[in-house]
Design a protein around this motif. Structure first.
Motif, PDB file in Angstrom:
ATOM      1  N   ALA A  85       0.838  -1.327   0.064  1.00  0.00           N
ATOM      2  CA  ALA A  85       0.074   0.155  -0.093  1.00  0.00           C
ATOM      3  C   ALA A  85       0.820   1.342  -0.056  1.00  0.00           C
ATOM      4  O   ALA A  85       0.624   2.234  -0.788  1.00  0.00           O
ATOM      5  N   ALA A  86       1.972   1.346   0.822  1.00  0.00           N
ATOM      6  CA  ALA A  86       2.812   2.381   1.069  1.00  0.00           C
ATOM      7  C   ALA A  86       3.629   2.501  -0.393  1.00  0.00           C
ATOM      8  O   ALA A  86       3.761   3.557  -1.104  1.00  0.00           O
ATOM      9  N   GLY A  87       3.954   1.405  -0.837  1.00  0.00           N
ATOM     10  CA  GLY A  87       4.378   1.374  -2.327  1.00  0.00           C
ATOM     11  C   GLY A  87       3.686   2.128  -3.378  1.00  0.00           C
ATOM     12  O   GLY A  87       4.296   2.768  -4.193  1.00  0.00           O
ATOM     13  N   ALA A  88       2.330   1.502  -3.547  1.00  0.00           N
ATOM     14  CA  ALA A  88       1.690   1.898  -4.334  1.00  0.00           C
ATOM     15  C   ALA A  88       1.382   3.457  -4.302  1.00  0.00           C
ATOM     16  O   ALA A  88       1.260   4.378  -5.319  1.00  0.00           O
ATOM     17  N   ALA A  89       1.111   3.916  -3.136  1.00  0.00           N
ATOM     18  CA  ALA A  89       0.857   5.552  -2.926  1.00  0.00           C
ATOM     19  C   ALA A  89       2.160   6.189  -3.246  1.00  0.00           C
ATOM     20  O   ALA A  89       2.284   7.320  -3.848  1.00  0.00           O
ATOM     21  N   THR A  90       3.240   5.838  -2.929  1.00  0.00           N
ATOM     22  CA  THR A  90       4.624   6.649  -3.353  1.00  0.00           C
ATOM     23  C   THR A  90       4.795   6.517  -4.673  1.00  0.00           C
ATOM     24  O   THR A  90       5.355   7.563  -5.277  1.00  0.00           O
ATOM     25  N   THR A  91       4.661   5.386  -5.584  1.00  0.00           N
ATOM     26  CA  THR A  91       4.820   5.248  -6.785  1.00  0.00           C
ATOM     27  C   THR A  91       3.910   6.387  -7.554  1.00  0.00           C
ATOM     28  O   THR A  91       4.179   7.076  -8.488  1.00  0.00           O
ATOM     29  N   ALA A  92       2.480   6.272  -7.187  1.00  0.00           N
ATOM     30  CA  ALA A  92       1.524   7.446  -7.675  1.00  0.00           C
ATOM     31  C   ALA A  92       2.164   8.816  -7.509  1.00  0.00           C
ATOM     32  O   ALA A  92       1.969   9.525  -8.425  1.00  0.00           O
ATOM     33  N   LEU A  93       2.504   9.021  -6.221  1.00  0.00           N
ATOM     34  CA  LEU A  93       3.181  10.378  -6.014  1.00  0.00           C
ATOM     35  C   LEU A  93       4.316  10.723  -7.136  1.00  0.00           C
ATOM     36  O   LEU A  93       4.596  11.717  -7.605  1.00  0.00           O
ATOM     37  N   GLY A  94       5.029   9.691  -7.095  1.00  0.00           N
ATOM     38  CA  GLY A  94       6.371   9.980  -8.200  1.00  0.00           C
ATOM     39  C   GLY A  94       5.879  10.088  -9.402  1.00  0.00           C
ATOM     40  O   GLY A  94       6.434  10.926 -10.211  1.00  0.00           O
ATOM     41  N   VAL A  95       5.039   9.381  -9.971  1.00  0.00           N
ATOM     42  CA  VAL A  95       4.526   9.440 -11.268  1.00  0.00           C
ATOM     43  C   VAL A  95       3.871  11.058 -11.531  1.00  0.00           C
ATOM     44  O   VAL A  95       4.094  11.550 -12.400  1.00  0.00           O
ATOM     45  N   LEU A  96       2.961  11.382 -10.535  1.00  0.00           N
ATOM     46  CA  LEU A  96       2.530  12.783 -10.553  1.00  0.00           C
ATOM     47  C   LEU A  96       3.602  13.722 -10.643  1.00  0.00           C
ATOM     48  O   LEU A  96       3.799  14.897 -11.349  1.00  0.00           O
ATOM     49  N   ALA A  97       4.486  13.816  -9.876  1.00  0.00           N
ATOM     50  CA  ALA A  97       5.740  14.472  -9.717  1.00  0.00           C
ATOM     51  C   ALA A  97       6.405  14.542 -11.117  1.00  0.00           C
ATOM     52  O   ALA A  97       6.894  15.667 -11.581  1.00  0.00           O
ATOM     53  N   SER A  98       6.575  13.302 -11.639  1.00  0.00           N
ATOM     54  CA  SER A  98       7.360  13.232 -13.026  1.00  0.00           C
ATOM     55  C   SER A  98       6.611  14.025 -14.124  1.00  0.00           C
ATOM     56  O   SER A  98       7.222  14.677 -14.976  1.00  0.00           O
ATOM     57  N   LEU A  99       5.380  13.659 -14.196  1.00  0.00           N
ATOM     58  CA  LEU A  99       4.375  14.440 -15.005  1.00  0.00           C
ATOM     59  C   LEU A  99       4.376  16.180 -15.105  1.00  0.00           C
ATOM     60  O   LEU A  99       4.204  16.717 -16.048  1.00  0.00           O
ATOM     61  N   ARG A 100       4.404  16.596 -13.473  1.00  0.00           N
ATOM     62  CA  ARG A 100       4.353  18.095 -13.721  1.00  0.00           C
ATOM     63  C   ARG A 100       5.907  18.860 -13.549  1.00  0.00           C
ATOM     64  O   ARG A 100       5.881  19.987 -13.690  1.00  0.00           O
ATOM     65  N   HIS A 101       6.809  17.842 -13.184  1.00  0.00           N
ATOM     66  CA  HIS A 101       8.110  18.494 -13.436  1.00  0.00           C
ATOM     67  C   HIS A 101       8.630  19.004 -14.798  1.00  0.00           C
ATOM     68  O   HIS A 101       8.507  18.248 -15.732  1.00  0.00           O
ATOM     69  N   PRO A 102       9.465  20.207 -15.029  1.00  0.00           N
ATOM     70  CA  PRO A 102       9.676  20.587 -16.129  1.00  0.00           C
ATOM     71  C   PRO A 102      11.049  19.521 -16.722  1.00  0.00           C
ATOM     72  O   PRO A 102      11.203  19.435 -17.878  1.00  0.00           O
TER      73      PRO A 102
END
Length: 485
Positions: free
Chosen positions: A248-265
């Motif tokens: 569960a923690a890994g899935a949540a952290t991965t989702a946050l990492g994906v969002l960060a990658s999509l928003r970062h220049p």
């Protein structure tokens, strides 16, 4: 207009002044591929000797030499691919080789189980970087000929998988368990030397500033948590907090990492690649196909020992047709893709593989090896192999040249995910090694491959203009209607 000259051979790099460099680059990644394939599973051969040489150690403790390697290996794949797209593959690839070789030497010199586990984690960090980039570097040596490159990698992996257990056992018998790590040192130096002279020093991303390090860290930690839960689920219990918590923690952290990658220049991983239909379908299919390809050796070995009482030597001999079939099928996959197109090979390979594994599910365990298991090992493996190479070709079809690091890292992550799911599901179904359990395993493999064939049947259209998988590779597939080579 003069006729276009045919390639010198199915594996020959493009002719020209840089032919020698391409040969060195290809040699480097093939040596690295052999090391990675053999090293991934060879430690299991040495576990009995480790228990003997390290008094007081336990099987549960030493299993972290395998679990820890798997977790770190998977966690490094995406960040390594993204960093290579930004700084060029040469720097990241050679760093990975240096870390892997250093980790191998540290494993060979480890004075105790704790030091060995730590050295294996270091080794895995380098190995993940090498494998994430080996595919894209190898494809660069085959401009416009991706299918042949994937076929070559598959053939080498099949031969390495066939020789791996025997090589590991021979090294342990001749020189002790430390030699299974020590042999990587000269091979790593050879691969590093070839890569240093052969892999081009190209910076692929001209933007300035640091990449998204926080996003890369979140992706690495998140993937590690998910893989940890899947790998340890059979031992810890699928409903225990020690499994559900990391997943569960890994899935949540991965989702946050994906969002960060999509928003970062300057993202660490280019997840926008998955917006391309071929990339998304190819990687989704790769997960399903890898569930089968990674579960087959363990499932067949358990079947032979639990149901038919085969000896260790007998199991090894009985399983040999599978990796040999994989190597031969990989070799033939390139010509098949050129003549039939990706869609036809995906559908045909998926159906053939499903038929192979449906056979023992239908007839059960009554009967000789040649009637029950051998047809599945040959037909099922052949279908799965050509299917996997077609999926790799599909996954990379719309990936621009400047993003091949992220593209190949996504493929390797999909393979790792499929591996973890396949092994986890296998242990859940075979807790009692019953005939019904094995029937369920074979049927599950067949269903996974049928679903992958269904994915292949939806492939149509051309790659986007300017993508590296454009006209040259589309021609390789043989049909304009099939989007990819």
């Amino acid at each position: 207009m003069s006729p276009r000259r045919a390639p010198a051979g199915p594996l020959a790099p493009a002719a020209g002044p840089d032919r020698g460099r391409r040969v060195l680059a290809l040699g480097s990644v093939l040596v690295a591929q052999v090391m990675a394939v053999v090293d991934y599973n060879v430690v299991s051969v040495a576990i009995p000797w480790l228990l003997r040489d390290f008094p007081g150690s336990t099987l549960a403790g030493l299993s972290w030499t395998i679990t820890g390697y798997t977790v770190v290996f998977a966690a490094v794949l995406l960040p390594a691919g993204g960093l290579a797209d930004r700084y060029g593959p040469r720097r990241i690839y050679l760093t990975g080789l240096a870390v892997f070789t250093t980790g191998s030497l540290a494993c060979a010199l480890a004075p105790g189980p704790g030091a060995l586990i730590g050295a294996r984690l270091l080794q895995a960090g380098g190995g993940g970087g090498v494998v994430a980039l080996g595919m894209s570097i190898g494809v660069d040596a085959f401009p416009g000929r991706r299918a042949q490159a994937f076929a070559l990698f598959g053939a080498v992996s099949g031969i390495a998988a066939a020789a791996g257990p025997a090589l590991g056992s021979a090294l342990v018998a001749l020189g002790g368990w430390r030699w299974i790590f020590l042999i990587n040192v000269p091979l790593g130096v050879l691969a590093f030397g070839c890569g240093a002279f052969g892999v081009r020093a190209v910076r692929r991303d001209g933007t300035r500033g640091l990449p998204d390090l926080l996003g890369a860290a979140m992706l690495a930690v998140g993937v590690a948590g998910i893989v940890l839960g899947l790998v340890r689920g059979p031992d810890w219990g699928w409903t225990s907090g020690r499994v559900l918590g990391p997943v569960a923690a890994g899935a949540a952290t991965t989702a946050l990492g994906v969002l960060a990658s999509l928003r970062h220049p300057r993202p660490s991983v280019d997840f926008t690649l998955l917006r391309a239909r071929s990339t998304a379908l190819g990687n989704g299919g790769m997960v399903l196909a890898s569930v089968v390809s990674f579960a087959v050796p363990l499932a067949a070995a358990l079947f032979l020992t639990a149901r038919w009482d085969y000896s260790t030597l007998g199991v090894g001999l009985a399983l040999t047709p599978a990796p040999l079939t994989s190597a031969l099928s990989s070799w033939l996959s390139g010509p098949l893709l050129r003549r039939l197109g990706t869609r036809a090979v995906l559908v045909g390979g998926g159906i053939a593989g499903a038929a192979g594994w449906a056979w023992p599910a239908a007839i059960g365990s009554d009967g000789p090896y040649a009637l029950v298991l051998l047809p599945a090992l040959i037909v099922g493996t052949a279908g799965t192999t050509v299917l996997t190479i077609a999926l790799q070709t599909l996954s990379m079809a719309a990936v621009p040249a400047g993003r091949s690091g992220s593209g190949s890292a996504l493929i390797m992550l999909a393979r790792s995910a499929g591996s973890a799911i396949g092994i986890g599901g296998l242990t859940a179904l075979l807790h009692s090694a019953s005939a019904a359990g094995f029937r369920a395993v074979w049927a599950g493999m067949a269903l996974s491959l049928l679903l992958t064939a269904l994915i292949g049947g939806t492939c149509a259209g051309r790659p986007p203009p300017g993508a590296d998988g454009g006209r040259r590779d589309a021609a390789e597939g043989g049909h304009a209607a099939d989007s990819v080579p």
